[in-house]
Scaffold this motif. Sequence first.
Motif, PDB file in Angstrom:
ATOM      1  N   UNK B 622     -11.488  -2.811   8.060  1.00  0.00           N
ATOM      2  CA  UNK B 622     -11.933  -3.573   6.896  1.00  0.00           C
ATOM      3  C   UNK B 622     -11.312  -2.924   5.664  1.00  0.00           C
ATOM      4  N   UNK B 623     -10.627  -3.734   4.868  1.00  0.00           N
ATOM      5  CA  UNK B 623     -10.013  -3.220   3.649  1.00  0.00           C
ATOM      6  C   UNK B 623     -10.749  -3.765   2.447  1.00  0.00           C
ATOM      7  N   UNK B 624     -10.875  -2.917   1.439  1.00  0.00           N
ATOM      8  CA  UNK B 624     -11.457  -3.357   0.174  1.00  0.00           C
ATOM      9  C   UNK B 624     -10.396  -3.189  -0.905  1.00  0.00           C
ATOM     10  N   UNK B 625     -10.036  -4.289  -1.565  1.00  0.00           N
ATOM     11  CA  UNK B 625      -8.933  -4.251  -2.530  1.00  0.00           C
ATOM     12  C   UNK B 625      -9.325  -4.945  -3.835  1.00  0.00           C
ATOM     13  N   UNK B 626      -8.584  -4.600  -4.886  1.00  0.00           N
ATOM     14  CA  UNK B 626      -8.668  -5.356  -6.142  1.00  0.00           C
ATOM     15  C   UNK B 626      -7.287  -5.873  -6.487  1.00  0.00           C
ATOM     16  N   UNK B 627      -7.264  -7.052  -7.082  1.00  0.00           N
ATOM     17  CA  UNK B 627      -5.989  -7.641  -7.489  1.00  0.00           C
ATOM     18  C   UNK B 627      -6.019  -7.849  -8.999  1.00  0.00           C
ATOM     19  N   UNK B 628      -4.962  -7.384  -9.665  1.00  0.00           N
ATOM     20  CA  UNK B 628      -4.869  -7.548 -11.118  1.00  0.00           C
ATOM     21  C   UNK B 628      -4.467  -8.964 -11.485  1.00  0.00           C
ATOM     22  N   UNK B 629      -4.453  -9.235 -12.767  1.00  0.00           N
ATOM     23  CA  UNK B 629      -4.097 -10.571 -13.246  1.00  0.00           C
ATOM     24  C   UNK B 629      -2.617 -10.865 -13.073  1.00  0.00           C
ATOM     25  N   UNK B 630      -2.263 -12.119 -13.304  1.00  0.00           N
ATOM     26  CA  UNK B 630      -0.860 -12.503 -13.166  1.00  0.00           C
ATOM     27  C   UNK B 630      -0.048 -11.898 -14.303  1.00  0.00           C
ATOM     28  N   UNK B 631       1.102 -11.322 -13.951  1.00  0.00           N
ATOM     29  CA  UNK B 631       1.951 -10.696 -14.963  1.00  0.00           C
ATOM     30  C   UNK B 631       3.220 -11.531 -15.134  1.00  0.00           C
ATOM     31  N   UNK B 632       4.328 -10.853 -15.351  1.00  0.00           N
ATOM     32  CA  UNK B 632       5.578 -11.564 -15.581  1.00  0.00           C
ATOM     33  C   UNK B 632       6.146 -12.150 -14.287  1.00  0.00           C
ATOM     34  N   UNK B 634       9.232 -12.494 -11.772  1.00  0.00           N
ATOM     35  CA  UNK B 634      10.457 -11.749 -11.423  1.00  0.00           C
ATOM     36  C   UNK B 634      11.092 -12.404 -10.200  1.00  0.00           C
ATOM     37  N   UNK B 635      12.333 -12.011  -9.921  1.00  0.00           N
ATOM     38  CA  UNK B 635      12.982 -12.509  -8.706  1.00  0.00           C
ATOM     39  C   UNK B 635      12.727 -11.534  -7.581  1.00  0.00           C
ATOM     40  N   UNK B 636      12.372 -12.037  -6.398  1.00  0.00           N
ATOM     41  CA  UNK B 636      12.222 -11.162  -5.242  1.00  0.00           C
ATOM     42  C   UNK B 636      13.583 -11.000  -4.564  1.00  0.00           C
ATOM     43  N   UNK B 637      13.598 -10.258  -3.445  1.00  0.00           N
ATOM     44  CA  UNK B 637      14.855 -10.005  -2.728  1.00  0.00           C
ATOM     45  C   UNK B 637      15.566 -11.287  -2.335  1.00  0.00           C
ATOM     46  N   UNK B 638      14.771 -12.316  -2.094  1.00  0.00           N
ATOM     47  CA  UNK B 638      15.345 -13.565  -1.606  1.00  0.00           C
ATOM     48  C   UNK B 638      15.772 -14.471  -2.747  1.00  0.00           C
ATOM     49  N   UNK B 639      15.680 -13.967  -3.986  1.00  0.00           N
ATOM     50  CA  UNK B 639      16.124 -14.745  -5.131  1.00  0.00           C
ATOM     51  C   UNK B 639      15.109 -15.783  -5.584  1.00  0.00           C
ATOM     52  N   UNK B 640      13.887 -15.704  -5.083  1.00  0.00           N
ATOM     53  CA  UNK B 640      12.854 -16.659  -5.504  1.00  0.00           C
ATOM     54  C   UNK B 640      12.057 -16.069  -6.666  1.00  0.00           C
ATOM     55  N   UNK B 641      11.543 -16.922  -7.509  1.00  0.00           N
ATOM     56  CA  UNK B 641      10.688 -16.463  -8.604  1.00  0.00           C
ATOM     57  C   UNK B 641       9.289 -16.200  -8.083  1.00  0.00           C
ATOM     58  N   UNK B 642       8.778 -15.021  -8.370  1.00  0.00           N
ATOM     59  CA  UNK B 642       7.402 -14.716  -7.986  1.00  0.00           C
ATOM     60  C   UNK B 642       6.703 -14.043  -9.152  1.00  0.00           C
ATOM     61  N   UNK B 643       5.390 -14.238  -9.197  1.00  0.00           N
ATOM     62  CA  UNK B 643       4.594 -13.663 -10.282  1.00  0.00           C
ATOM     63  C   UNK B 643       4.082 -12.301  -9.823  1.00  0.00           C
ATOM     64  N   UNK B 644       4.302 -11.298 -10.625  1.00  0.00           N
ATOM     65  CA  UNK B 644       3.875  -9.953 -10.240  1.00  0.00           C
ATOM     66  C   UNK B 644       2.372  -9.795 -10.394  1.00  0.00           C
ATOM     67  N   UNK B 645       1.785  -9.107  -9.417  1.00  0.00           N
ATOM     68  CA  UNK B 645       0.342  -8.808  -9.490  1.00  0.00           C
ATOM     69  C   UNK B 645       0.112  -7.427  -8.906  1.00  0.00           C
ATOM     70  N   UNK B 646      -0.754  -6.696  -9.557  1.00  0.00           N
ATOM     71  CA  UNK B 646      -1.038  -5.329  -9.134  1.00  0.00           C
ATOM     72  C   UNK B 646      -2.115  -5.327  -8.048  1.00  0.00           C
ATOM     73  N   UNK B 647      -1.856  -4.566  -7.010  1.00  0.00           N
ATOM     74  CA  UNK B 647      -2.829  -4.454  -5.915  1.00  0.00           C
ATOM     75  C   UNK B 647      -3.333  -3.023  -5.842  1.00  0.00           C
ATOM     76  N   UNK B 648      -4.649  -2.880  -5.746  1.00  0.00           N
ATOM     77  CA  UNK B 648      -5.220  -1.555  -5.513  1.00  0.00           C
ATOM     78  C   UNK B 648      -5.996  -1.619  -4.196  1.00  0.00           C
ATOM     79  N   UNK B 649      -5.642  -0.772  -3.269  1.00  0.00           N
ATOM     80  CA  UNK B 649      -6.398  -0.705  -2.015  1.00  0.00           C
ATOM     81  C   UNK B 649      -7.353   0.470  -2.155  1.00  0.00           C
ATOM     82  N   UNK B 650      -8.635   0.154  -2.286  1.00  0.00           N
ATOM     83  CA  UNK B 650      -9.614   1.215  -2.542  1.00  0.00           C
ATOM     84  C   UNK B 650      -9.937   1.979  -1.283  1.00  0.00           C
TER      85      UNK B 650
END
Lengths: 159, 765
Positions: B622-632, B634-650
């Motif tokens: 069982x994992x407990x995580x928090x996800x931050x808000x949507x940021x800028x 960016x392009x991923x490795x595959x050249x697609x646009x994705x929205x960055x979000x911060x993940x914290x695994x507590x």
Amino acid sequence: MKINVNGTTHELGEINPQTPLLWVLRDHLSLVGTKYGCGISQCGACTVLVDGEVMKSCLYPVSAVGDAQVTTIEGVAAKDGTLTPLQQAWIDLDVAQCGYCQAGQIISAEALMRKNPTPSDDEIDAAMNPNLCRCGTYIRIRNAIKRVADSNKSGQNGG
Amino acid sequence: MSTLNYDGVNEITEFFTRKSLAGDATLSAQIFKLDRRQFLKLTGMVGSGLMLGFALPRARAHADHVDFNPNGYIKIDQEGITLYAPNPEIGQGVKTSLPMIVAEELDADWTEIRVVQSEINQVAYGQQFAGGSTAIPSNYTKLRQASATARAMLVQAAAEQWNVSSSTLSTESSQVLQVSTGRKISYQDLATTAASLPVPSSESIKLKDPKQFRLLGTRVTGVDNEALVRGEPLFGIDVTVPDMKYAIYQKCPAIGGSVKSANIEEIKQMPGVVDVFTLEGNGNIGELLPGVAIIANSTWEALQAKRALNVQWDETQAAKDSWSAARKEAARLAQENASQVANTGDFDAAMIASTATASGFYQYHFVTHAPLEPQNCTAHYKGDSLELWAPTQTPGSAIRTAANMTGLQPSQVTLHQMRCGGGFGRRLYNDFVSEAAAIAYRSENPIKLQWTREDDVRYDLFRAGGFHQMDGCVDENGKVTGWRNRFITFAPGGRPASSVSGGVFPGGMIDNLRVEQAALDWTHRCAAWRAPGSNVFAFVVQCFLDELAHAAQRDSLEVLLEVLGEPRAIGRGWRGQGMHTGRAANVVKLAAERAGWGKELPKNTGMGVAFYYSHAGHIAEVAEVSVGGEEDTVKNRSGENVVRRKLTVHKVTVASDVGPIINLSGAENQVEGSVIDALSTMMDLSITFENGRAEQTNFDKYRIMRASASPAVEAHFIDTGEYPPTGLGEPVFPPLAPAVGNAIFAACGHRVRTLPISEEGFYLA
Ligand code: FES
Ligand code: FES
């Protein structure tokens, strides 16, 4: 060329001055505790101390050492073999898995504790982030450092 | 597509992937039919009840003292007690845990014994390898039996010396005692007498009741810990032998390319260079690829020469692999029926009758093993023999391949097992040993072959990427009634890198289940990587189950337990220990309970649960995580646009049932390490290929997780006493990614379906 490692001066004879300290230690001086992991200053397996400062030896030319004192994992324990509190914590908390990264980890931790005997969690993270552990022993590394930090704290409190 | 020969690569891969999933692998212990008289002693029962012969060094006499050396694992002499660790140490802890088993049955004082890595001796030890989490299960009974036999002989020796019945005697801390009289005698003092005794029949040997274990199940620290913290030479890379030279082997950056020409004469003139020559390769991609060998007086000089080496490669036969092209093709194939692997019930009818459905296209990138110690091997060819020092997980096959390279018989090859700086499956394959042997064969001096990190990545046998089109449905009660897993894998050399079967979760637990498989042409070698198959299938199937629970508007834990259903065995499984839904439900409930499943959580925080059975281990996380808000964006490795979000695994709570625990400290370490490895891998690890070349070749682009991102890990173990122990090096890895993926969904409503999840914008705090 001469360099001082773990308190002993070594005559290196004719050597390409660009040779990274890592390979001088390993191939010329048979001090193989310092490890090769990436060769591009990314993993920290090759970490040594140069005049007490952490240095990734894989990109550090031997000619840059000059008169500085190099300390490798073989020189961390006291001359009589007594382990440092960190080394002892590493053994007692059974930190290692494969153990390959641990020389670099201990060197980084020693450098931290010598400057800051009671580091906070954030300070521990900042000091240890340059050292990769492929086996994922980060939790135990942190616990080992905290154990020593805690005993330093109680030592200070107790005067 | 390729004319490359893949012999020997898939042999092992299949053993570790397909069979582990299909669930009917029994490790074929090699039984040697030997003339009893050839042996001083015989001991050990193998599962089938056959005797396993131990070739023994003859007892050596020192004056009036004779060593007691009843089998390959134990030696008692004037120095004390030495225990031999038979299997390769790769960080899984077997150099400590296997001797612990011996010490337990022997009643040896652990603090006094010395542990030594054994030599390779198939007759004495059977198969000595590290893979498939098998070291503990395949050795457990064998070691106990061998050790209990030795103990019985020591007791008998005391009985004879004191002229009493052995039944009045007991053992403790390397001594035989007679409680009634308070008499004691040390094992060392009994060695000479014990060595003269006949070996009791295995039927007469009684193993301890596990309840009496004093050592097993406790926390014992690693036997090499002190040597490690002192930086003593332990690893393959640390080997130095007299007159040794340093070798580098340059291969074509696209697998399978051969040498057209190279500036060999120029390189020979470089400082420190001893010799430079080309090797043609032997046509077997798993053994020896074509390349240029450089031998020098130091590693650095060899590396400098490599840098100056200019090779014209003939790439007509070389890999043309392209990850971007493969992804496109997979997306197309996902829409078509693939060849059917398993089909129970009627999936189509279930879909029509359903109340809600879910559908998702899952994908995962290739990853590399990246053990921190790059491949290396020291080899000394002496004309009629070859001596090797190798960090390998499969020393037996290393000997065979090295013999093959040098025209020697395997009996003429000696291999010294070196501690391995990580394995993860990479060192099951001995291409680096083949190269070292082939180079040493042409060298006057012993050589140490060193791969660079770039070599280690580029010439890896990768964990294959893959794609799954998942479809499923629930009925009006929210019960999962239909499940289709359409898998698209890669087929290096025409053979699938990985295979699904009807046994993959939730096989046997869902009425209407269809499993299909297709494969893409590929050249790069793919092979076993920590928890093969399971390491990615778990993500797909446990996240998709979560999707169905969501479609049914039900609690994920409740749906998971419902799918597991009544306690029963499903399939024979790995080493005859198949999945049991009761064991599964127990670990799921324990993990959920300890994690506080259902408790109130802060905003943007969520919990995810996942279960997976692999390598005979039942594991829930069982994992407990928090996800931050949507940021800028960016392009991923595959050249697609994705929205960055911060993940914290507590925190990650792990409940494991792997039977009894041998070394609790080692077990907890494996749990913590597997969680961190799995988190690191799911976050950002990816190898992409274009033009037949891996695009990431070092840790600057292959970004393994750093210390500060480590979550808290809680390890819980269930041992009901009904099952034998099984390995823990692998099974904790698979459930982590789906537990985190499901937690991300719970936290923010975004369903991750791609590994690494940095492809969907997530990064670790
Ligand atoms: S070898 Fe120097 S940082 Fe990796
Ligand atoms: S213990 Fe294996 S790399 Fe850190």
